[in-house]
Motif scaffolding. Structure first.
Motif: not given
Length: 122
Positions: A6, A36, A38, A48, A90, A94
């Motif tokens: 990533e 994805w 997190r 996600v 958020d 990730y």
């Protein structure tokens, strides 16, 4: 084996945007559905978004629907996550992941990247 790396994380102000990338190598990228996930400090890893192996099927967690977009470029062996209207909730590491079947369950994914930190300041 599939190797995933990533990139694209960083520090952004609330309301801002980031685009995460996940570069894949090893086996044929288009054979895999991608996701994805997190994980925030002290919290469990959460789903996600996920995308089918040819990019036709996509689905999202309710918390990011309408703000995040998952996409992939099989010619470049790369998965993306466009994140808009970011908010402090958020903030997390990730991770991208690969699996033979689409799933929101992280336990079903076979291959994982090392993660990239996203921090959203208020």
């Amino acid at each position: 084996q599939v190797q995933l790396v990533e990139s694209g994380g960083g520090l952004v102000q609330a309301g801002g945007s980031l685009r995460l990338s996940c570069a894949a190598s090893g086996r044929t990228f288009s054979n895999y559905n991608m996701g994805w996930f997190r994980q925030a400090p002290g919290k469990e890893r959460e789903f996600v978004a996920a995308i089918g192996n040819y990019g036709i099927s996509r689905y999202y967690a309710d918390s990011v629907k309408g703000r995040f977009t998952i996409s992939r470029d099989n010619a470049k062996n790369t998965l993306y996550l466009q994140m808009n209207s970011l908010n402090p909730e958020d903030t997390a590491v990730y991770y991208c992941a690969a699996n033979r079947a689409m799933s929101s369950d992280h336990a079903r994914y076979d291959y994982w990247g090392q993660g990239t930190q996203v921090t959203v300041s208020s």
